[in-house]
Write a protein that holds these residues in place. Structure first.
Motif, PDB file in Angstrom:
ATOM      1  N   THR A   1       0.841  -1.196   0.000  1.00 37.29           N
ATOM      2  CA  THR A   1       0.000   0.000   0.000  1.00 37.29           C
ATOM      3  C   THR A   1       0.876   1.245   0.000  1.00 37.29           C
ATOM      4  O   THR A   1       1.825   1.339   0.783  1.00 37.29           O
ATOM      5  N   VAL A   2       0.583   2.185  -0.874  1.00 36.72           N
ATOM      6  CA  VAL A   2       1.320   3.447  -0.897  1.00 36.72           C
ATOM      7  C   VAL A   2       0.917   4.273   0.321  1.00 36.72           C
ATOM      8  O   VAL A   2      -0.249   4.643   0.467  1.00 36.72           O
ATOM      9  N   VAL A   3       1.884   4.563   1.196  1.00 32.06           N
ATOM     10  CA  VAL A   3       1.606   5.321   2.412  1.00 32.06           C
ATOM     11  C   VAL A   3       2.139   6.749   2.328  1.00 32.06           C
ATOM     12  O   VAL A   3       1.780   7.600   3.150  1.00 32.06           O
ATOM     13  N   TYR A   4       3.001   7.016   1.358  1.00 32.55           N
ATOM     14  CA  TYR A   4       3.461   8.383   1.101  1.00 32.55           C
ATOM     15  C   TYR A   4       3.780   8.505  -0.383  1.00 32.55           C
ATOM     16  O   TYR A   4       4.586   7.741  -0.914  1.00 32.55           O
ATOM     17  N   ASP A   5       3.134   9.459  -1.044  1.00 30.75           N
ATOM     18  CA  ASP A   5       3.322   9.639  -2.487  1.00 30.75           C
ATOM     19  C   ASP A   5       4.054  10.955  -2.726  1.00 30.75           C
ATOM     20  O   ASP A   5       3.497  12.037  -2.543  1.00 30.75           O
ATOM     21  N   GLY A   6       5.313  10.841  -3.134  1.00 33.71           N
ATOM     22  CA  GLY A   6       6.107  12.029  -3.410  1.00 33.71           C
ATOM     23  C   GLY A   6       5.860  12.625  -4.778  1.00 33.71           C
ATOM     24  O   GLY A   6       6.410  13.675  -5.111  1.00 33.71           O
ATOM     25  N   GLY A   7       5.046  11.974  -5.594  1.00 38.19           N
ATOM     26  CA  GLY A   7       4.717  12.505  -6.916  1.00 38.19           C
ATOM     27  C   GLY A   7       5.196  11.613  -8.045  1.00 38.19           C
ATOM     28  O   GLY A   7       6.126  10.818  -7.895  1.00 38.19           O
ATOM     29  N   ALA A   8       4.546  11.738  -9.181  1.00 37.68           N
ATOM     30  CA  ALA A   8       4.879  10.943 -10.361  1.00 37.68           C
ATOM     31  C   ALA A   8       6.026  11.592 -11.129  1.00 37.68           C
ATOM     32  O   ALA A   8       6.251  12.798 -11.042  1.00 37.68           O
ATOM     33  N   PRO A   9       6.782  10.820 -11.904  1.00 35.39           N
ATOM     34  CA  PRO A   9       7.900  11.370 -12.682  1.00 35.39           C
ATOM     35  C   PRO A   9       7.404  12.307 -13.778  1.00 35.39           C
ATOM     36  O   PRO A   9       6.322  12.129 -14.328  1.00 35.39           O
ATOM     37  N   ASN A  10       8.233  13.331 -14.090  1.00 32.27           N
ATOM     38  CA  ASN A  10       7.800  14.331 -15.071  1.00 32.27           C
ATOM     39  C   ASN A  10       8.421  14.160 -16.453  1.00 32.27           C
ATOM     40  O   ASN A  10       8.140  14.935 -17.354  1.00 32.27           O
ATOM     41  N   GLN A  11       9.297  13.159 -16.630  1.00 32.97           N
ATOM     42  CA  GLN A  11       9.960  12.937 -17.927  1.00 32.97           C
ATOM     43  C   GLN A  11      10.639  14.205 -18.442  1.00 32.97           C
ATOM     44  O   GLN A  11      10.715  14.432 -19.656  1.00 32.97           O
ATOM     45  N   ALA A  12      11.150  15.039 -17.510  1.00 29.36           N
ATOM     46  CA  ALA A  12      11.736  16.302 -17.952  1.00 29.36           C
ATOM     47  C   ALA A  12      13.036  16.641 -17.243  1.00 29.36           C
ATOM     48  O   ALA A  12      13.970  17.132 -17.873  1.00 29.36           O
ATOM     49  N   THR A  13      13.116  16.421 -15.930  1.00 31.47           N
ATOM     50  CA  THR A  13      14.295  16.841 -15.176  1.00 31.47           C
ATOM     51  C   THR A  13      14.698  15.782 -14.159  1.00 31.47           C
ATOM     52  O   THR A  13      13.954  14.839 -13.901  1.00 31.47           O
ATOM     53  N   GLY A  14      15.881  15.976 -13.589  1.00 35.57           N
ATOM     54  CA  GLY A  14      16.362  15.032 -12.588  1.00 35.57           C
ATOM     55  C   GLY A  14      17.571  15.580 -11.864  1.00 35.57           C
ATOM     56  O   GLY A  14      18.057  16.684 -12.171  1.00 35.57           O
ATOM     57  N   TYR A  15      18.075  14.828 -10.900  1.00 32.00           N
ATOM     58  CA  TYR A  15      19.205  15.256 -10.082  1.00 32.00           C
ATOM     59  C   TYR A  15      20.238  14.137 -10.009  1.00 32.00           C
ATOM     60  O   TYR A  15      19.895  12.989  -9.717  1.00 32.00           O
ATOM     61  N   PHE A  16      21.492  14.486 -10.273  1.00 33.06           N
ATOM     62  CA  PHE A  16      22.552  13.488 -10.187  1.00 33.06           C
ATOM     63  C   PHE A  16      22.658  12.930  -8.776  1.00 33.06           C
ATOM     64  O   PHE A  16      22.563  13.674  -7.791  1.00 33.06           O
ATOM     65  N   ALA A  17      22.895  11.628  -8.679  1.00 33.69           N
ATOM     66  CA  ALA A  17      23.030  10.960  -7.382  1.00 33.69           C
ATOM     67  C   ALA A  17      23.866   9.702  -7.577  1.00 33.69           C
ATOM     68  O   ALA A  17      23.402   8.587  -7.397  1.00 33.69           O
ATOM     69  N   ASP A  18      25.127   9.894  -7.940  1.00 37.33           N
ATOM     70  CA  ASP A  18      25.984   8.784  -8.346  1.00 37.33           C
ATOM     71  C   ASP A  18      27.343   8.905  -7.660  1.00 37.33           C
ATOM     72  O   ASP A  18      28.015   9.936  -7.777  1.00 37.33           O
ATOM     73  N   THR A  19      27.746   7.868  -6.922  1.00 34.69           N
ATOM     74  CA  THR A  19      29.022   7.912  -6.189  1.00 34.69           C
ATOM     75  C   THR A  19      30.225   7.952  -7.116  1.00 34.69           C
ATOM     76  O   THR A  19      31.333   8.264  -6.668  1.00 34.69           O
ATOM     77  N   ASN A  20      30.032   7.643  -8.392  1.00 38.03           N
ATOM     78  CA  ASN A  20      31.124   7.727  -9.356  1.00 38.03           C
ATOM     79  C   ASN A  20      31.284   9.138  -9.929  1.00 38.03           C
ATOM     80  O   ASN A  20      32.101   9.360 -10.815  1.00 38.03           O
ATOM     81  N   TYR A  21      30.492  10.060  -9.406  1.00 45.92           N
ATOM     82  CA  TYR A  21      30.473  11.423  -9.933  1.00 45.92           C
ATOM     83  C   TYR A  21      30.623  12.406  -8.772  1.00 45.92           C
ATOM     84  O   TYR A  21      30.546  12.031  -7.594  1.00 45.92           O
ATOM     85  N   ALA A  22      30.849  13.674  -9.092  1.00 49.47           N
ATOM     86  CA  ALA A  22      31.014  14.690  -8.043  1.00 49.47           C
ATOM     87  C   ALA A  22      29.755  14.836  -7.199  1.00 49.47           C
ATOM     88  O   ALA A  22      29.829  15.099  -5.996  1.00 49.47           O
ATOM     89  N   PHE A  23      28.588  14.663  -7.829  1.00 45.03           N
ATOM     90  CA  PHE A  23      27.332  14.741  -7.097  1.00 45.03           C
ATOM     91  C   PHE A  23      26.884  13.312  -6.763  1.00 45.03           C
ATOM     92  O   PHE A  23      26.382  12.599  -7.616  1.00 45.03           O
ATOM     93  N   SER A  24      27.040  12.925  -5.501  1.00 39.20           N
ATOM     94  CA  SER A  24      26.915  11.516  -5.128  1.00 39.20           C
ATOM     95  C   SER A  24      25.552  11.131  -4.572  1.00 39.20           C
ATOM     96  O   SER A  24      25.279   9.937  -4.397  1.00 39.20           O
ATOM     97  N   ALA A  25      24.697  12.105  -4.261  1.00 42.49           N
ATOM     98  CA  ALA A  25      23.382  11.796  -3.700  1.00 42.49           C
ATOM     99  C   ALA A  25      22.418  12.919  -4.039  1.00 42.49           C
ATOM    100  O   ALA A  25      22.828  14.042  -4.335  1.00 42.49           O
ATOM    101  N   ALA A  26      21.137  12.608  -4.019  1.00 39.72           N
ATOM    102  CA  ALA A  26      20.095  13.619  -4.215  1.00 39.72           C
ATOM    103  C   ALA A  26      19.067  13.461  -3.111  1.00 39.72           C
ATOM    104  O   ALA A  26      18.905  12.381  -2.539  1.00 39.72           O
ATOM    105  N   SER A  27      18.370  14.553  -2.794  1.00 37.92           N
ATOM    106  CA  SER A  27      17.408  14.489  -1.689  1.00 37.92           C
ATOM    107  C   SER A  27      16.157  15.287  -2.025  1.00 37.92           C
ATOM    108  O   SER A  27      16.173  16.196  -2.857  1.00 37.92           O
ATOM    109  N   THR A  28      15.070  14.935  -1.354  1.00 33.03           N
ATOM    110  CA  THR A  28      13.809  15.634  -1.508  1.00 33.03           C
ATOM    111  C   THR A  28      13.117  15.696  -0.156  1.00 33.03           C
ATOM    112  O   THR A  28      13.235  14.777   0.661  1.00 33.03           O
TER     113      THR A  28
END
Length: 219
Positions: free
Chosen positions: A25-52
């Motif tokens: 059961t979905v108990v918290y819905d942060g929203g559906a994807p927008n197919q438009a933007t995003g945030y880097f969150a990759d330990t192999n890159y300078a930006f290693s995490a993303a948050s909301t």
């Protein structure tokens, strides 16, 4: 112990043991994807995490998460190893770590949609139950993988440019707008007894009641 008691005990054990996971059961819905933007969150890159940000009016119990993202440039979405963190949100940005969950190898499934010109993937993972009290939190995701490209977490609704709400390893700061919403859902799956196990449990309890009545009756 008599044979009757042994039989009743076996029925109870069978009834209690036949328990399966229920529907998520979905108990918290942060929203559906927008197919438009995003945030880097990759330990192999300078930006290693993303948050909301996540604001809870009351407590929340969950043991699963669904989220969306992709790779820039596109590469096979395999070999991912995600880490989920719940961070304190009582200040302006992400604060102290409240929970860390190693989601492990979680390869995405292509949705048939694109983010920019890159295929969109949906990811799902389950883990031990987490209980949060009311208050403000930040949900953070980070990916570590052996493939090429840089993984990003997809936004929901309107968004900034890619990498806007990410943790910069060089400055050790969250850069951009940490309030920007990222696409995810928290789910909870409760264990429920199977119908057959309920019948066995009822039979066992009825047997115990009958056995007690026989003992209370005079010979």
């Amino acid at each position: 112990m008599s044979l009757n008691k042994l039989a009743l005990s076996a029925i109870l054990v069978m009834g209690l043991g036949s328990i399966t996971a229920g529907h998520a059961t979905v108990v918290y819905d942060g929203g559906a994807p927008n197919q438009a933007t995003g945030y880097f969150a990759d330990t192999n890159y300078a930006f290693s995490a993303a948050s909301t940000e996540m604001s809870l009016v009351s407590g929340l119990t969950f043991n699963g998460i669904t989220w969306w993202g992709g790779n820039d440039p596109n590469s096979a979405a395999t070999g991912n190893a995600f880490t989920l963190q719940i961070l304190d949100g009582s200040s302006a940005g992400p604060g102290a770590v409240v929970e860390t969950i190693n989601l492990g190898a979680t390869d995405g499934t292509a949705t048939g949609q694109n983010v920019f010109s890159y295929p969109e993937y949906i990811y799902q993972s389950s883990f031990s139950t987490i209980n949060l009290g009311s208050g403000s939190y930040f949900v953070s995701l980070s990916d570590s993988h052996s493939g090429t490209g840089v993984w990003f977490w997809e936004s929901t609704g309107g968004g900034q440019q890619l990498g806007g709400s990410s943790y910069n390893n060089t400055t050790s700061l969250w850069e951009g707008d940490p309030q920007e919403n990222l696409a995810f859902q928290l789910t909870n799956t409760a264990n429920v007894p199977e119908p057959a196990s309920l019948a066995l449990l009822g039979l066992g309890l009825a047997g115990i009641g009958f056995s007690r009545r026989r003992k209370s009756e005079p010979d």
